[in-house]
Scaffold this active site. Structure first.
Site, PDB file in Angstrom:
ATOM      1  CE1 TYR A  91      -4.266   1.631   0.566  1.00 47.47           C
ATOM      2  CE2 TYR A  91      -2.887   3.198   1.735  1.00 47.47           C
ATOM      3  CZ  TYR A  91      -4.091   2.875   1.131  1.00 47.47           C
ATOM      4  OH  TYR A  91      -5.104   3.796   1.110  1.00 47.47           O
ATOM      5  CB  SER A 185       1.301  -5.455   2.887  1.00 50.39           C
ATOM      6  OG  SER A 185       0.333  -4.694   3.583  1.00 50.39           O
ATOM      7  CG  ASP A 271       1.081  -7.057  10.754  1.00 49.63           C
ATOM      8  OD1 ASP A 271       0.888  -5.825  10.840  1.00 49.63           O
ATOM      9  OD2 ASP A 271       1.181  -7.649   9.663  1.00 49.63           O
ATOM     10  CG  HIS A 300       2.792  -4.750   7.900  1.00 53.81           C
ATOM     11  ND1 HIS A 300       1.862  -5.752   7.723  1.00 53.81           N
ATOM     12  CD2 HIS A 300       2.803  -4.022   6.736  1.00 53.81           C
ATOM     13  CE1 HIS A 300       1.325  -5.640   6.514  1.00 53.81           C
ATOM     14  NE2 HIS A 300       1.883  -4.618   5.901  1.00 53.81           N
TER      15      HIS A 300
END
Length: 346
Positions: A91, A185, A271, A300
Site C-alpha cells: 500500500y 501486504s 502485526d 508488519h
C-alpha cells in the site's frame, strides 16, 4: 506485543466475511470486459548500466483497457523462456526505480513488477493513473468508490493484477506454463486474487496479506489502511451494510477459497497493520496446498529477508522445470507440515 487472538485460536480461525452468491459471476464479467478492451503490449528496453540484468519498461492493458506500467527484469542475454515471478506492491507504493528489486532476476527468473494505479507516492514511486470513478472517500484509496463493488478501487486494481499475469504470459522471455504471483501486504492480497482468478498461475506467495477477513480487521486495529475504512464509516453511519458488501467482493478469504494453486503464506503475530486473524482465515480457507511461516516476534515487516529466502526456495520448487533441477535453489527442508508442504516457524 501480540495483537490478536492467542496463537492456538488463530490456527483454527476461519473468518467472518460473507461469500457473495454472485462473487464468481462478478469477477468473470469484470475480467471478460477487461480482456475485450485488449491492445498490444509495449515493451521498451531501459538503459540502466547493469551488466547482469536487462530491464524493460512495460505498458499493458489493465482494467477497462486502461494503461498500466510495469518493470520487466530478466537475466542479461537470456535466450530461452524463463520461469517468471509477477510481483505486486504494498500500500502506498509503486513499481519503484528500474534499479531496485533485483533479487528475482538475479536468481534466474523473469520478473514483472506491476505498478499500482493511483498510488506510488508513499514509500516508492509510481507512474500509473487511476481514472476510475470515486465519490466521497477518506484520505487514501481504501474507500475510493466503496459505495458499490462496481466502482470500488480494488475492483480496478485486482483486475490490473490479473491482466499483469495475462501480459507476462505473452512476453517472449516468459515461459507461460511457469508463472507465479507474489507480494507483501497489499501485494499479498493481489497475489491471492490473481492466484484465484488469473489463467496459468502455478504458485502463489502471499506475505502478511492485506484485505483478508476485512469485517474483523477494521474493528480490531487502529492502523492505516484499515483505519481509512473505519474513518469513512464513522462519518457515513448508515453505510455499514453497503460497505461490507462491497468489501466482500475483494476479500482475500473469498479468493483463497477459490485458489487451488500451492501457496506460501507468512503471518506476524505482532502485526498491528494486518491483523494475524485475517491471514490465518485466508490460509485456513485456501483450496490448495499451503505452507506458512509464523513470525511470533515481528510486526508488519514479518520475516523480511527470511521470507524472501523461503519464497525463493518455494518458487524454485514449483517453477523450475525438472530439466533445470541442477540449477535451482534447494527445496524447503525441515519444519512442520501444513497441508502437505513444509512450513517453517519464525
Amino acid at each position: 506485543m501480540h495483537t490478536d487472538l492467542p496463537e492456538a485460536q488463530l490456527r483454527e480461525y476461519r473468518g467472518v466475511v460473507r461469500d457473495p452468491a454472485d462473487f464468481d459471476e462478478f469477477w468473470a464479467d469484470t475480467l471478460a470486459q477487461a480482456r475485450d478492451a485488449n491492445w498490444p503490449i509495449r515493451l521498451e528496453p531501459v538503459v540502466t548500466g547493469l551488466t547482469a540484468i536487462d530491464v524493460y519498461d512495460v505498458t499493458f492493458p489493465g482494467f477497462a483497457g486502461q494503461p498500466v506500467r510495469a518493470w520487466l527484469r530478466v537475466p542479461h542475454g537470456a535466450g530461452t523462456a524463463l520461469p517468471t515471478v509477477v510481483q505486486y506492491v504494498g500500500y502506498g507504493g509503486g513499481r519503484g526505480h528500474a534499479l531496485e528489486n533485483l533479487l528475482w532476476a538475479s536468481a534466474g527468473f523473469a520478473h514483472l513488477q506491476m505498478d499500482t494505479r493511483g498510488q506510488g507516492s508513499g514509500w516508492s514511486r509510481g507512474v500509473t493513473a487511476d481514472p476510475g470513478a470515486a465519490g466521497p472517500e477518506a484520505p487514501g484509496v481504501a474507500t475510493r468508490g466503496i459505495a458499490d463493488p462496481r466502482t470500488y478501487y480494488y475492483r480496478r486494481l485486482i483486475t490490473d493484477a490479473v491482466r499483469a499475469v495475462d501480459a507476462a504470459r505473452t512476453l517472449p522471455m516468459v515461459d507461460p506454463t511457469r508463472v507465479a504471483v507474489l507480494g507483501h501486504s497489499q501485494g499479498g492480497a493481489l497475489a491471492l486474487a490473481a492466484g484465484a482468478l488469473a489463467r496459468g498461475v502455478r504458485a502463489v506467495v502471499a506475505l502478511v496479506p492485506f484485505l483478508c477477513d476485512i469485517p474483523r480487521a477494521v474493528v480490531i486495529t487502529d492502523a492505516h489502511p484499515y483505519r481509512e475504512i473505519r474513518d469513512y464509516l464513522a462519518i457515513h453511519r448508515d453505510a455499514e451494510e453497503r460497505v461490507l458488501t462491497t468489501l466482500s467482493y475483494v476479500d482475500g478469504v473469498n479468493f483463497a477459497r477459490r485458489c487451488r494453486r500451492p501457496a506460501r503464506y507468512s503471518v506476524a503475530l505482532m502485526d498491528d497493520i494486518v491483523p494475524p486473524s485475517g491471514v490465518y482465515a485466508a490460509h485456513n480457507a485456501h483450496a490448495g496446498a499451503t505452507e506458512l511461516s509464523v513470525w511470533r516476534y515481528n510486526g508488519h515487516e514479518a520475516g523480511g529477508i527470511d521470507d524472501d529466502e523461503a519464497a525463493l526456495r518455494f518458487l524454485g520448487t514449483h517453477l523450475v522445470d525438472t530439466r533445470d533441477a541442477a540449477s535451482t535453489v534447494p527445496a524447503p527442508a525441515g519444519g512442520r507440515l501444513l497441508n502437505g508442504l513444509a512450513a517453517a516457524d519464525g
